[in-house]
Design a protein around this motif. Structure first.
Motif, PDB file in Angstrom:
ATOM      1  N   TYR A   1     -10.034  36.062  36.613  1.00 33.06           N
ATOM      2  CA  TYR A   1     -10.332  37.157  37.528  1.00 33.06           C
ATOM      3  C   TYR A   1     -11.545  37.949  37.073  1.00 33.06           C
ATOM      4  O   TYR A   1     -11.794  38.094  35.880  1.00 33.06           O
ATOM      5  CB  TYR A   1      -9.154  38.131  37.614  1.00 33.06           C
ATOM      6  CG  TYR A   1      -7.915  37.569  38.257  1.00 33.06           C
ATOM      7  CD1 TYR A   1      -7.805  37.464  39.642  1.00 33.06           C
ATOM      8  CD2 TYR A   1      -6.843  37.154  37.472  1.00 33.06           C
ATOM      9  CE1 TYR A   1      -6.661  36.949  40.225  1.00 33.06           C
ATOM     10  CE2 TYR A   1      -5.695  36.646  38.053  1.00 33.06           C
ATOM     11  CZ  TYR A   1      -5.609  36.542  39.426  1.00 33.06           C
ATOM     12  OH  TYR A   1      -4.489  36.036  39.998  1.00 33.06           O
ATOM     13  N   ASN A   2     -12.258  38.485  38.070  1.00 25.49           N
ATOM     14  CA  ASN A   2     -13.205  39.554  37.804  1.00 25.49           C
ATOM     15  C   ASN A   2     -12.527  40.835  38.217  1.00 25.49           C
ATOM     16  O   ASN A   2     -12.075  40.946  39.356  1.00 25.49           O
ATOM     17  CB  ASN A   2     -14.468  39.384  38.669  1.00 25.49           C
ATOM     18  CG  ASN A   2     -15.485  38.522  37.974  1.00 25.49           C
ATOM     19  OD1 ASN A   2     -15.629  38.590  36.770  1.00 25.49           O
ATOM     20  ND2 ASN A   2     -16.190  37.706  38.738  1.00 25.49           N
TER      21      ASN A   2
ATOM     22  N   GLN B   1     -12.389  37.514  42.573  1.00 22.85           N
ATOM     23  CA  GLN B   1     -12.651  38.943  42.527  1.00 22.85           C
ATOM     24  C   GLN B   1     -11.367  39.678  42.904  1.00 22.85           C
ATOM     25  O   GLN B   1     -11.010  39.747  44.070  1.00 22.85           O
ATOM     26  CB  GLN B   1     -13.772  39.267  43.533  1.00 22.85           C
ATOM     27  CG  GLN B   1     -14.388  40.623  43.338  1.00 22.85           C
ATOM     28  CD  GLN B   1     -15.224  40.670  42.069  1.00 22.85           C
ATOM     29  OE1 GLN B   1     -15.934  39.723  41.768  1.00 22.85           O
ATOM     30  NE2 GLN B   1     -15.129  41.762  41.330  1.00 22.85           N
ATOM     31  N   ASP B   2     -10.630  40.162  41.924  1.00 29.82           N
ATOM     32  CA  ASP B   2      -9.337  40.754  42.258  1.00 29.82           C
ATOM     33  C   ASP B   2      -8.907  41.675  41.124  1.00 29.82           C
ATOM     34  O   ASP B   2      -8.831  41.267  39.971  1.00 29.82           O
ATOM     35  CB  ASP B   2      -8.297  39.647  42.435  1.00 29.82           C
ATOM     36  CG  ASP B   2      -7.035  40.160  43.104  1.00 29.82           C
ATOM     37  OD1 ASP B   2      -6.840  41.391  43.118  1.00 29.82           O
ATOM     38  OD2 ASP B   2      -6.262  39.330  43.600  1.00 29.82           O
TER      39      ASP B   2
END
Lengths: 265, 291
Positions: A90-91, B5-6
């Motif tokens: 994840y980002n 993206q989370d």
């Protein structure tokens, strides 16, 4: 080609020499040690080992050490697995900063935290318990475990996760039955390093315990400061602290190079 | 690498965050408290501002300990890095019984508790019962690490090199193992010398692991405590009193919480600075590898 193995063998002999010397001492009585210098023990005696195995103040040290080391390894793996997964997949806000902050803890001087640790754990009534030492060792072992596991997880393509979710796997089932088996060698390497760094640490382990959870390493320092040293006994205790480590290395020797290859120690 | 993206990621790292924060942030705040207050007893404390920092920064013995520490870490890196690489180059490259024996023997010193390392070397170097001490004395030289500062340093360096060179060697070996055989075949066809194989194939391929070896060796030698504590106790005199040993002396031995707190913060900041520099180098090295 021949020459290179001769040099290597000499180096390995030099590595083994101090350890052998301690083994030699451990098989002799104190009077014999002080009387003469001998490369091989002439009258082999196991009395030093017998004393350690029969005296509770000695052997409980080994039991205490093993309990907190195992506790620490379990805590590190259970909490670090999801964290490493998150850092790899994840980002999210602040991910890089949290990762760096974790790593700084691997490198913070233990001596700095000594007094506050004692105060903190006294407040919670944790002094002289195994869990206190296990938690304190998390300070440097969790960052390490996250770092190692993140490397192994990043080696698994993210498409595998996506395919599994498309196939209808729920996350927990995917994680425990598909993903964890995929990175089991990584988990082995991480467990090895957790075990190792918790086993060799002395400063926290000594400060946070008095009697009930006192590690073997601290029992040995007590002997060093006492007058009239029993060298044979000390050497036997030292040899016994090497045994668990040697067993662990033997079992993970094939993963060792792989773990090092990722350069995450 | 592609990532999702989370912010759900935070949920996964929460347990780790909480445990490490419990052990890292609370004690760090306590140290900050110590460093700016004069504490007489429970509930009796006076705010003193930067007095302790001034006291510590002008402490002659702290300066000496810092220089000693830097010299020690520098020597450790100068000796262990080349030695470790040389040993890795000597190690058998094929898997088998021989490689297993070498790996296990090399890893052995790394798994011995740090104070036992000190004990091993006390037993090994004592002039009366130690193999090394007795051998040197039999050659007609006097060797006693409890009497001479120089001898204490030599013993410590020997111990440190004995203890940690295997780590550098194992890391470098892992780096060498990752080189595809095709590289060597190509070099052979070109008639490359052993030196140019090392310089242009092996060394660049080991860059990543060697950076990590450098980082780890610097950090751990900079924080060294248990081994010199057991072996020399910081003596003779103050000749082997390194930063950690001096800090524990102030904090636990004299129970001067204020100066110890200020000392701790300065020590921590020095380490943090080096961490940051190394981390930057590491990041740029990894990016360089990927491009």
């Amino acid at each position: 080609m021949k020459k290179r193995y001769i040099v290597l063998t000499i180096y390995l002999v030099i590595i083994m020499l101090p350890i052998y010397w301690m083994l030699n001492m451990s098989l002799r009585t104190n009077a014999d040690i002080m009387a003469k210098l001998a490369f091989f023990p002439t009258d082999i005696t196991f009395s030093n080992y017998m004393k350690i195995f029969t005296d509770p103040s000695w052997y409980s040290g080994y039991i205490n050490s093993i309990i907190y080391v195992v506790l620490n390894t379990v805590i590190c793996l259970v909490t670090a697995l999801p964290a490493a997964y998150a850092f790899s997949r994840y980002n999210f806000i602040g991910d890089k900063h949290v990762f760096f902050w974790l790593l700084t803890n691997r490198m913070s001087p233990a001596a700095v935290f000594l007094l506050p640790f004692f105060q903190l754990y006294s407040t919670f009534g944790l002094i002289d318990t195994h869990i206190a030492v296990a938690l304190a060792h998390c300070l440097f072992n969790i960052p390490l475990t996250v770092w190692i596991l993140e490397g192994f997880i990043s080696g698994v393509p993210i498409e595998i996760d996506e395919m599994a979710f498309i196939d209808g796997y729920k996350f927990p089932r995917f994680f425990f039955f598909v993903f964890v088996p995929l990175i089991r060698s990584g988990i082995g390497v991480a467990a090895f390093f957790c075990f190792m760094f918790s086993w060799v640490e002395l400063l926290f382990a000594r400060t946070l315990t008095t009697t009930a959870a006192k590690p073997i390493a601290a029992t040995m320092t007590r002997t060093v400061s006492a007058s009239g040293l029993d060298w044979g006994l000390l050497a036997a205790a030292g040899i016994l602290t090497i045994v668990p480590g040697a067993l662990v290395i033997y079992f993970v020797r094939n993963y060792l190079a792989k773990g090092f290859a990722l350069g995450r120690v | 690498m592609k990532k999702w993206q989370d912010n759900k990621g935070w949920l996964f790292i929460l347990p780790v965050f909480l445990i490490v924060a419990f052990s890292a942030i609370v004690p760090l705040m306590t140290v900050v408290n110590y460093s700016i207050q004069d504490i007489f007893g429970p509930g009796e404390r006076v705010f003193v501002g930067t007095e302790w920092f001034r006291e510590v920064l002008t402490d002659q013995r702290l300066h000496e300990a810092l220089w000693r520490q830097l010299l020690f870490s520098g020597l450790v890196l100068l000796i262990e890095m080349p030695l470790g690489i040389a040993i890795a180059l000597l190690m058998p490259s094929k898997k088998g019984f021989g490689a297993s024996v070498v790996l296990v023997t090399l890893a052995l010193p790394l798994l011995i508790p740090w104070n036992v390392i000190g004990t091993i070397w006390i037993i090994f170097t004592r002039p009366d019962i130690g193999l090394m001490g007795a051998t040197i004395n039999a050659l007609g030289l006097t060797f006693d690490h409890t009497a001479s500062g120089l001898h204490a340093w030599i013993t410590l360096m020997l111990m440190e090199v004995w203890h940690w060179t295997p780590l550098v060697a194992l890391l470098a070996y892992a780096g060498l193992q990752s080189i595809p055989p095709a590289y060597y075949q190509a070099a052979k066809i070109d008639g490359a010398s052993a030196w140019s194989i090392f310089r242009y194939i092996q060394l660049p391929k080991m860059k990543g692991v060697l950076t990590i070896a450098l980082l780890l060796r610097f950090m751990d030698s900079f924080l060294i405590y248990a081994e010199p504590f057991v072996l020399t106790g910081g003596g003779p005199g103050n000749t082997t009193t390194f930063l950690s040993i001096y800090l524990v002396k102030i904090a636990v031995g004299q129970f001067d919480l204020g100066p110890a707190g200020a000392f701790s913060i300065i020590y921590f900041l020095i380490v943090l600075l080096f961490c940051y520099l190394f981390y930057q180098v590491l990041q740029s090295a990894e990016e360089g590898e990927q491009s």
